[in-house]
Motif scaffolding. Structure first.
Motif, PDB file in Angstrom:
ATOM      1  N   GLY A 130       8.538   3.785  -9.264  1.00 27.64           N
ATOM      2  CA  GLY A 130       9.830   3.740  -9.941  1.00 27.64           C
ATOM      3  C   GLY A 130      10.312   2.309 -10.073  1.00 27.64           C
ATOM      4  N   ASP A 131      11.320   2.128 -10.895  1.00 30.83           N
ATOM      5  CA  ASP A 131      11.809   0.782 -11.187  1.00 30.83           C
ATOM      6  C   ASP A 131      12.772   0.272 -10.122  1.00 30.83           C
ATOM      7  OD1 ASP A 131      10.248   0.702 -13.403  1.00 30.83           O
ATOM      8  OD2 ASP A 131      11.851   1.245 -14.811  1.00 30.83           O
ATOM      9  N   TYR A 132      12.239   0.059  -8.942  1.00 32.48           N
ATOM     10  CA  TYR A 132      12.988  -0.552  -7.846  1.00 32.48           C
ATOM     11  C   TYR A 132      11.951  -1.179  -6.926  1.00 32.48           C
ATOM     12  CZ  TYR A 132      11.786   4.187  -6.474  1.00 32.48           C
ATOM     13  OH  TYR A 132      11.110   5.365  -6.294  1.00 32.48           O
ATOM     14  N   VAL A 133      12.384  -2.159  -6.135  1.00 32.63           N
ATOM     15  CA  VAL A 133      11.416  -2.882  -5.312  1.00 32.63           C
ATOM     16  C   VAL A 133      11.607  -2.537  -3.840  1.00 32.63           C
ATOM     17  CG1 VAL A 133      10.525  -5.147  -4.674  1.00 32.63           C
ATOM     18  CG2 VAL A 133      11.343  -4.748  -6.994  1.00 32.63           C
ATOM     19  N   LEU A 134      10.521  -2.109  -3.206  1.00 27.20           N
ATOM     20  CA  LEU A 134      10.544  -1.787  -1.777  1.00 27.20           C
ATOM     21  C   LEU A 134       9.937  -2.950  -0.996  1.00 27.20           C
ATOM     22  CD1 LEU A 134       9.264   1.833  -2.270  1.00 27.20           C
ATOM     23  CD2 LEU A 134      11.585   1.165  -1.699  1.00 27.20           C
ATOM     24  N   THR A 135      10.031  -2.874   0.331  1.00 30.80           N
ATOM     25  CA  THR A 135       9.488  -3.972   1.135  1.00 30.80           C
ATOM     26  C   THR A 135       7.963  -3.955   1.154  1.00 30.80           C
ATOM     27  OG1 THR A 135       9.690  -2.621   3.110  1.00 30.80           O
ATOM     28  CG2 THR A 135      11.493  -4.148   2.653  1.00 30.80           C
ATOM     29  N   GLY A 136       7.373  -2.837   0.770  1.00 31.67           N
ATOM     30  CA  GLY A 136       5.916  -2.787   0.745  1.00 31.67           C
ATOM     31  C   GLY A 136       5.419  -1.509   0.090  1.00 31.67           C
ATOM     32  N   GLY A 137       4.111  -1.383  -0.014  1.00 29.90           N
ATOM     33  CA  GLY A 137       3.525  -0.230  -0.694  1.00 29.90           C
ATOM     34  C   GLY A 137       3.296   0.978   0.202  1.00 29.90           C
ATOM     35  N   GLU A 138       3.724   0.897   1.470  1.00 34.17           N
ATOM     36  CA  GLU A 138       3.420   1.996   2.389  1.00 34.17           C
ATOM     37  C   GLU A 138       4.133   3.293   1.993  1.00 34.17           C
ATOM     38  OE1 GLU A 138       3.823  -1.148   3.373  1.00 34.17           O
ATOM     39  OE2 GLU A 138       1.770  -1.452   4.079  1.00 34.17           O
ATOM     40  N   LEU A 139       5.455   3.217   1.783  1.00 36.91           N
ATOM     41  CA  LEU A 139       6.166   4.444   1.375  1.00 36.91           C
ATOM     42  C   LEU A 139       5.615   4.959   0.045  1.00 36.91           C
ATOM     43  CD1 LEU A 139       9.802   3.542   2.494  1.00 36.91           C
ATOM     44  CD2 LEU A 139       8.307   5.248   3.521  1.00 36.91           C
ATOM     45  N   PRO A 140       5.425   4.098  -0.967  1.00 33.85           N
ATOM     46  CA  PRO A 140       4.800   4.587  -2.198  1.00 33.85           C
ATOM     47  C   PRO A 140       3.439   5.255  -1.965  1.00 33.85           C
ATOM     48  CG  PRO A 140       5.779   2.448  -2.600  1.00 33.85           C
ATOM     49  CD  PRO A 140       5.922   2.708  -1.131  1.00 33.85           C
ATOM     50  N   SER A 141       2.639   4.709  -1.051  1.00 30.16           N
ATOM     51  CA  SER A 141       1.315   5.315  -0.821  1.00 30.16           C
ATOM     52  C   SER A 141       1.458   6.699  -0.198  1.00 30.16           C
ATOM     53  CB  SER A 141       0.458   4.420   0.080  1.00 30.16           C
ATOM     54  OG  SER A 141       0.850   4.536   1.426  1.00 30.16           O
ATOM     55  N   MET A 142       2.498   6.883   0.613  1.00 31.64           N
ATOM     56  CA  MET A 142       2.722   8.208   1.210  1.00 31.64           C
ATOM     57  C   MET A 142       3.181   9.183   0.139  1.00 31.64           C
ATOM     58  SD  MET A 142       4.480   7.403   4.879  1.00 31.64           S
ATOM     59  CE  MET A 142       4.349   5.738   5.481  1.00 31.64           C
ATOM     60  N   ILE A 143       3.995   8.693  -0.777  1.00 35.77           N
ATOM     61  CA  ILE A 143       4.466   9.548  -1.874  1.00 35.77           C
ATOM     62  C   ILE A 143       3.280  10.009  -2.718  1.00 35.77           C
ATOM     63  CG2 ILE A 143       5.733   9.424  -4.090  1.00 35.77           C
ATOM     64  CD1 ILE A 143       7.884   7.832  -2.512  1.00 35.77           C
ATOM     65  N   LEU A 144       2.413   9.071  -3.030  1.00 38.03           N
ATOM     66  CA  LEU A 144       1.224   9.404  -3.813  1.00 38.03           C
ATOM     67  C   LEU A 144       0.356  10.414  -3.068  1.00 38.03           C
ATOM     68  CD1 LEU A 144       1.030   7.534  -6.339  1.00 38.03           C
ATOM     69  CD2 LEU A 144      -1.192   6.868  -5.475  1.00 38.03           C
ATOM     70  N   THR A 145       0.070  10.108  -1.804  1.00 41.09           N
ATOM     71  CA  THR A 145      -0.803  10.970  -1.002  1.00 41.09           C
ATOM     72  C   THR A 145      -0.215  12.370  -0.893  1.00 41.09           C
ATOM     73  OG1 THR A 145      -1.547   9.042   0.219  1.00 41.09           O
ATOM     74  CG2 THR A 145      -1.977  11.171   1.223  1.00 41.09           C
ATOM     75  N   ASP A 146       1.073  12.453  -0.615  1.00 38.57           N
ATOM     76  CA  ASP A 146       1.732  13.752  -0.474  1.00 38.57           C
ATOM     77  C   ASP A 146       1.613  14.568  -1.761  1.00 38.57           C
ATOM     78  OD1 ASP A 146       4.226  15.572  -0.736  1.00 38.57           O
ATOM     79  OD2 ASP A 146       4.175  15.081   1.399  1.00 38.57           O
ATOM     80  N   SER A 147       1.889  13.921  -2.875  1.00 40.43           N
ATOM     81  CA  SER A 147       1.882  14.635  -4.161  1.00 40.43           C
ATOM     82  C   SER A 147       0.472  15.078  -4.547  1.00 40.43           C
ATOM     83  CB  SER A 147       2.472  13.757  -5.266  1.00 40.43           C
ATOM     84  OG  SER A 147       1.626  12.651  -5.495  1.00 40.43           O
ATOM     85  N   ILE A 148      -0.534  14.345  -4.096  1.00 41.05           N
ATOM     86  CA  ILE A 148      -1.929  14.688  -4.401  1.00 41.05           C
ATOM     87  C   ILE A 148      -2.418  15.802  -3.469  1.00 41.05           C
ATOM     88  CG2 ILE A 148      -4.312  13.829  -4.338  1.00 41.05           C
ATOM     89  CD1 ILE A 148      -3.117  11.017  -5.084  1.00 41.05           C
TER      90      ILE A 148
END
Ligand code: ADE
Length: 227
Positions: A130-148
């Protein structure tokens, strides 16, 4: 399916792997999720993984060497490599479906100011959640993994995701549970009728109505779209 996650903060995945549906999917061997510390692949005497960017500017940049070595040691011919970055393509349910059919996924999580640009040459997809910046890719990677993982056969009942939000680019229809009357707010009669065809029709109508109201941008992409 196997998912290898490359991160500088492996501890962040503790709860993620030990709760709820992901925990069950792991226990039933429907997926294997391995967390790798990028630092372990560094050839620097101090295991450094980042350095100042050339040309000045603030913030540290992830170095290519540990990332290339990590990916090259894990990659096979069946692997897709995904980099989490706010500059990537915006993640969508259709991508989750596509990834859920893969045999092996490597997810690369960044930190600091970003990745050395040369790292892009070793990845297949650059994805943003999404169009916002987090401190790192860890939460995004969990979101991806969960959705997959939830889409992998056997993880949850198929019906649960066959009828859910974003299938056919529509939002989900409203759902109700007990009691039938809560503070004067009643469950729609049709849902209590037991008439399956009418329930189906009502759900389709509500789904479309809700999408038109909340996410009109999705309607055009839906099968329901008529000029
Ligand atoms: N890393 C930092 N912010 C991010 C985002 N929005 N999506 C993916 N990776 C990120």
């Amino acid at each position: 399916m196997k998912i290898d996650i490359l991160t500088l903060f492996p501890n962040m995945y503790e709860g993620f792997k030990t709760e709820s549906i992901i925990k069950r999917a792991l226990a039933s061997n429907l997926v294997e999720i391995n967390i790798h510390n990028i630092r372990d692949y560094s050839k620097d005497p101090h295991n450094k993984t980042d350095d100042y960017g050339f040309g000045g500017g603030k913030g540290m940049v992830m170095m290519p060497q540990p990332v290339f070595d990590a990916i090259e040691s894990l990659k096979t011919e069946d692997t897709v490599v995904i980099m989490m970055t706010p500059q990537g393509d915006t993640y969508k349910q259709s991508m989750a479906y596509e990834f859920s059919l893969k045999k092996h996924i490597i997810i690369l999580c960044g930190h600091y100011e970003g990745f050395d640009e040369r790292i892009s040459s070793i990845v297949d997809y650059e994805i943003s959640i999404g169009d916002y910046v987090l401190t790192g890719g860890e939460l995004p990677s969990m979101i991806l993994t969960d959705s997959i993982v939830r889409l992998i056969d056997g993880v949850i009942e198929k019906e649960s995701h066959e009828e859910e939000t974003f299938n056919n680019n529509l939002l989900d229809y409203p759902v109700y549970t007990k009691p039938v009357d809560f503070r004067g707010m009643k469950v729609p009669e049709v849902l209590l009728s037991g008439h399956h065809a009418n329930i189906k029709k009502w759900r389709e109508e509500k789904s479309l109505e809700k999408t038109k109201l909340k996410r009109p941008d999705l309607i055009e992409k839906s099968w329901f779209y008529e000029n």
